[in-house]
Design a protein around this motif. Structure first.
Motif, PDB file in Angstrom:
ATOM      1  N   VAL A  51       0.833  -1.207   0.000  1.00 44.52           N
ATOM      2  CA  VAL A  51       0.000   0.000   0.000  1.00 44.52           C
ATOM      3  C   VAL A  51       0.867   1.255   0.000  1.00 44.52           C
ATOM      4  O   VAL A  51       0.582   2.224  -0.720  1.00 44.52           O
ATOM      5  CB  VAL A  51      -0.945  -0.014   1.215  1.00 44.52           C
ATOM      6  CG1 VAL A  51      -1.684   1.322   1.331  1.00 44.52           C
ATOM      7  CG2 VAL A  51      -1.946  -1.152   1.095  1.00 44.52           C
ATOM      8  N   MET A  52       1.934   1.252   0.788  1.00 43.20           N
ATOM      9  CA  MET A  52       2.805   2.428   0.863  1.00 43.20           C
ATOM     10  C   MET A  52       3.508   2.699  -0.461  1.00 43.20           C
ATOM     11  O   MET A  52       3.834   3.846  -0.777  1.00 43.20           O
ATOM     12  CB  MET A  52       3.839   2.240   1.977  1.00 43.20           C
ATOM     13  CG  MET A  52       3.248   2.255   3.384  1.00 43.20           C
ATOM     14  SD  MET A  52       4.509   2.086   4.666  1.00 43.20           S
ATOM     15  CE  MET A  52       5.428   3.615   4.450  1.00 43.20           C
ATOM     16  N   SER A  53       3.733   1.663  -1.253  1.00 44.51           N
ATOM     17  CA  SER A  53       4.437   1.848  -2.532  1.00 44.51           C
ATOM     18  C   SER A  53       3.620   2.663  -3.523  1.00 44.51           C
ATOM     19  O   SER A  53       4.181   3.287  -4.428  1.00 44.51           O
ATOM     20  CB  SER A  53       4.774   0.491  -3.142  1.00 44.51           C
ATOM     21  OG  SER A  53       3.593  -0.197  -3.547  1.00 44.51           O
ATOM     22  N   PHE A  54       2.287   2.702  -3.346  1.00 43.11           N
ATOM     23  CA  PHE A  54       1.448   3.456  -4.267  1.00 43.11           C
ATOM     24  C   PHE A  54       1.631   4.957  -4.111  1.00 43.11           C
ATOM     25  O   PHE A  54       1.353   5.717  -5.033  1.00 43.11           O
ATOM     26  CB  PHE A  54      -0.031   3.104  -4.050  1.00 43.11           C
ATOM     27  CG  PHE A  54      -0.350   1.670  -4.365  1.00 43.11           C
ATOM     28  CD1 PHE A  54       0.309   1.011  -5.387  1.00 43.11           C
ATOM     29  CD2 PHE A  54      -1.313   0.982  -3.640  1.00 43.11           C
ATOM     30  CE1 PHE A  54       0.012  -0.307  -5.686  1.00 43.11           C
ATOM     31  CE2 PHE A  54      -1.619  -0.331  -3.939  1.00 43.11           C
ATOM     32  CZ  PHE A  54      -0.955  -0.985  -4.964  1.00 43.11           C
ATOM     33  N   GLY A  55       2.082   5.395  -2.940  1.00 40.25           N
ATOM     34  CA  GLY A  55       2.218   6.833  -2.704  1.00 40.25           C
ATOM     35  C   GLY A  55       3.642   7.350  -2.817  1.00 40.25           C
ATOM     36  O   GLY A  55       3.897   8.508  -2.479  1.00 40.25           O
ATOM     37  N   VAL A  56       4.577   6.516  -3.232  1.00 41.81           N
ATOM     38  CA  VAL A  56       5.979   6.933  -3.335  1.00 41.81           C
ATOM     39  C   VAL A  56       6.471   6.688  -4.756  1.00 41.81           C
ATOM     40  O   VAL A  56       6.266   5.605  -5.308  1.00 41.81           O
ATOM     41  CB  VAL A  56       6.863   6.151  -2.321  1.00 41.81           C
ATOM     42  CG1 VAL A  56       8.317   6.587  -2.457  1.00 41.81           C
ATOM     43  CG2 VAL A  56       6.370   6.369  -0.905  1.00 41.81           C
ATOM     44  N   GLU A  57       7.130   7.680  -5.320  1.00 48.63           N
ATOM     45  CA  GLU A  57       7.683   7.527  -6.663  1.00 48.63           C
ATOM     46  C   GLU A  57       8.892   6.590  -6.636  1.00 48.63           C
ATOM     47  O   GLU A  57       9.576   6.455  -5.619  1.00 48.63           O
ATOM     48  CB  GLU A  57       8.103   8.888  -7.210  1.00 48.63           C
ATOM     49  CG  GLU A  57       6.943   9.854  -7.391  1.00 48.63           C
ATOM     50  CD  GLU A  57       7.406  11.191  -7.944  1.00 48.63           C
ATOM     51  OE1 GLU A  57       8.607  11.284  -8.313  1.00 48.63           O
ATOM     52  OE2 GLU A  57       6.591  12.120  -8.019  1.00 48.63           O
ATOM     53  N   THR A  58       9.141   5.963  -7.755  1.00 49.89           N
ATOM     54  CA  THR A  58      10.248   5.003  -7.826  1.00 49.89           C
ATOM     55  C   THR A  58      11.607   5.656  -7.572  1.00 49.89           C
ATOM     56  O   THR A  58      12.545   4.987  -7.138  1.00 49.89           O
ATOM     57  CB  THR A  58      10.257   4.328  -9.203  1.00 49.89           C
ATOM     58  OG1 THR A  58      10.321   5.353 -10.225  1.00 49.89           O
ATOM     59  CG2 THR A  58       8.997   3.495  -9.403  1.00 49.89           C
ATOM     60  N   SER A  59      11.710   6.967  -7.824  1.00 48.77           N
ATOM     61  CA  SER A  59      12.976   7.667  -7.595  1.00 48.77           C
ATOM     62  C   SER A  59      13.237   7.936  -6.122  1.00 48.77           C
ATOM     63  O   SER A  59      14.345   8.317  -5.747  1.00 48.77           O
ATOM     64  CB  SER A  59      12.988   8.994  -8.369  1.00 48.77           C
ATOM     65  OG  SER A  59      11.908   9.822  -7.951  1.00 48.77           O
ATOM     66  N   HIS A  60      12.219   7.766  -5.304  1.00 43.96           N
ATOM     67  CA  HIS A  60      12.350   8.017  -3.862  1.00 43.96           C
ATOM     68  C   HIS A  60      12.347   6.694  -3.094  1.00 43.96           C
ATOM     69  O   HIS A  60      11.597   6.511  -2.130  1.00 43.96           O
ATOM     70  CB  HIS A  60      11.208   8.906  -3.374  1.00 43.96           C
ATOM     71  CG  HIS A  60      11.195  10.257  -4.001  1.00 43.96           C
ATOM     72  ND1 HIS A  60      10.050  11.032  -4.078  1.00 43.96           N
ATOM     73  CD2 HIS A  60      12.190  10.987  -4.591  1.00 43.96           C
ATOM     74  CE1 HIS A  60      10.339  12.172  -4.673  1.00 43.96           C
ATOM     75  NE2 HIS A  60      11.633  12.171  -4.990  1.00 43.96           N
ATOM     76  N   ARG A  61      13.188   5.782  -3.509  1.00 46.47           N
ATOM     77  CA  ARG A  61      13.178   4.452  -2.908  1.00 46.47           C
ATOM     78  C   ARG A  61      13.584   4.482  -1.442  1.00 46.47           C
ATOM     79  O   ARG A  61      13.037   3.731  -0.631  1.00 46.47           O
ATOM     80  CB  ARG A  61      14.096   3.520  -3.700  1.00 46.47           C
ATOM     81  CG  ARG A  61      13.571   3.159  -5.084  1.00 46.47           C
ATOM     82  CD  ARG A  61      14.446   2.112  -5.746  1.00 46.47           C
ATOM     83  NE  ARG A  61      15.806   2.615  -5.973  1.00 46.47           N
ATOM     84  CZ  ARG A  61      16.786   1.865  -6.462  1.00 46.47           C
ATOM     85  NH1 ARG A  61      16.559   0.599  -6.780  1.00 46.47           N
ATOM     86  NH2 ARG A  61      17.993   2.375  -6.661  1.00 46.47           N
ATOM     87  N   TRP A  62      14.549   5.336  -1.090  1.00 45.37           N
ATOM     88  CA  TRP A  62      15.007   5.365   0.297  1.00 45.37           C
ATOM     89  C   TRP A  62      13.941   5.953   1.217  1.00 45.37           C
ATOM     90  O   TRP A  62      13.829   5.554   2.380  1.00 45.37           O
ATOM     91  CB  TRP A  62      16.310   6.144   0.420  1.00 45.37           C
ATOM     92  CG  TRP A  62      17.479   5.363  -0.099  1.00 45.37           C
ATOM     93  CD1 TRP A  62      18.147   5.546  -1.275  1.00 45.37           C
ATOM     94  CD2 TRP A  62      18.095   4.244   0.538  1.00 45.37           C
ATOM     95  NE1 TRP A  62      19.140   4.610  -1.412  1.00 45.37           N
ATOM     96  CE2 TRP A  62      19.148   3.801  -0.310  1.00 45.37           C
ATOM     97  CE3 TRP A  62      17.872   3.570   1.741  1.00 45.37           C
ATOM     98  CZ2 TRP A  62      19.959   2.724   0.005  1.00 45.37           C
ATOM     99  CZ3 TRP A  62      18.693   2.491   2.057  1.00 45.37           C
ATOM    100  CH2 TRP A  62      19.717   2.083   1.206  1.00 45.37           C
TER     101      TRP A  62
END
Length: 250
Positions: free
Chosen positions: A43-54
């Motif tokens: 669920v958290m991955s839906f709100g974070v862009e792939t460039s902001h992995r950390w």
């Protein structure tokens, strides 16, 4: 130390091999922890862009550590009242007290056994959330594992100490496990709900934004301090009040 290991092994064997209700509760808790450790990172991955992995990795680690600390309250609830009240119901308490084991060995063995289920849950959370985060974010997701292990173990041990201390004190006096669970529920009601009620009141008082931020920070710091102090108080009372002669014939 040998006596502590003897009692600890006895408690774990009875819990995990006895087919008891506490074992069922621990299994269900482990399954729920694994599912949440998979679901929340997704669920958290839906709100974070792939460039902001950390950002995503530390967000997952923080969420899982907080959940582990929260689970420290509920993990021991399935077994802690059974520690003495269950022995009393099964008429095995007198046999245990008649052994040459010292009072401290008996108490330490039973207390440490209550943490094992909590620590196992933290391990499940760490492994499942790290695996999920690694699939989603790549190699940085592996960092979730040590972060959750450290943060989760510290947080859950602190919260579990409050529950283990209070639950064991109740178990010493409860005539049956059912009655002990009732007493524990009554005792935990103000501990859970007063902070939930006072928190909004604490931050919604008069004053500007600065005063509200200070009040919120004070509450955020004060609540963990209160949990630590209550855990210490309950543990001190437990080790002070536990005496073999008080339990014989109780």
């Amino acid at each position: 130390m040998t006596g502590v290991r003897t009692v600890l092994w006895k408690e774990l064997r009875e819990t995990f091999r006895g087919g008891s209700r506490p074992m069922v509760g621990l299994i269900l808790g482990g399954v729920m922890a694994a599912l949440l450790a998979i679901f929340i990172p997704i669920v958290m991955s839906f709100g974070v862009e792939t460039s902001h992995r950390w950002v995503y990795v530390f967000g997952v680690a923080g969420s899982m550590s907080a959940f582990a600390a929260f689970m420290g309250f509920f993990g021991p609830m399935a077994t802690v009242v059974d520690s003495f009240a269950g022995e009393r119901e099964r008429h095995t308490l007198e046999t245990l007290l008649a052994t040459p084991l010292t009072d401290r060995a008996i108490l330490w063995g039973k207390v440490i056994a209550q943490y094992v289920g909590v620590w196992m849950t933290v391990a499940i959370l760490a492994v499942a959330s790290s695996a999920t985060a690694t699939i989603i974010a790549g190699l940085p997701g592996l960092v979730v594992l040590p972060l959750v292990l450290v943060g989760g173990l510290v947080g859950s041990t602190v919260t579990a100490t409050l529950m283990v201390g209070l639950g064991s004190l109740i178990s010493l006096r409860a005539p049956t496990v059912k009655k002990g669970q009732e007493w524990l529920g009554y005792a935990m009601f103000p501990i859970f709900f007063l902070p939930m009620m006072l928190g909004p009141l604490f931050t919604m008082g008069g004053g500007g934004l600065r005063e509200k931020l200070i009040a919120g920070l004070a509450f955020a710091i004060g609540l963990p301090v209160l949990i630590v102090l209550l855990g210490i108080i309950f543990m001190v009372l437990l080790f002070t009040r536990f005496r073999r002669d008080r339990l014989v014939g109780h």
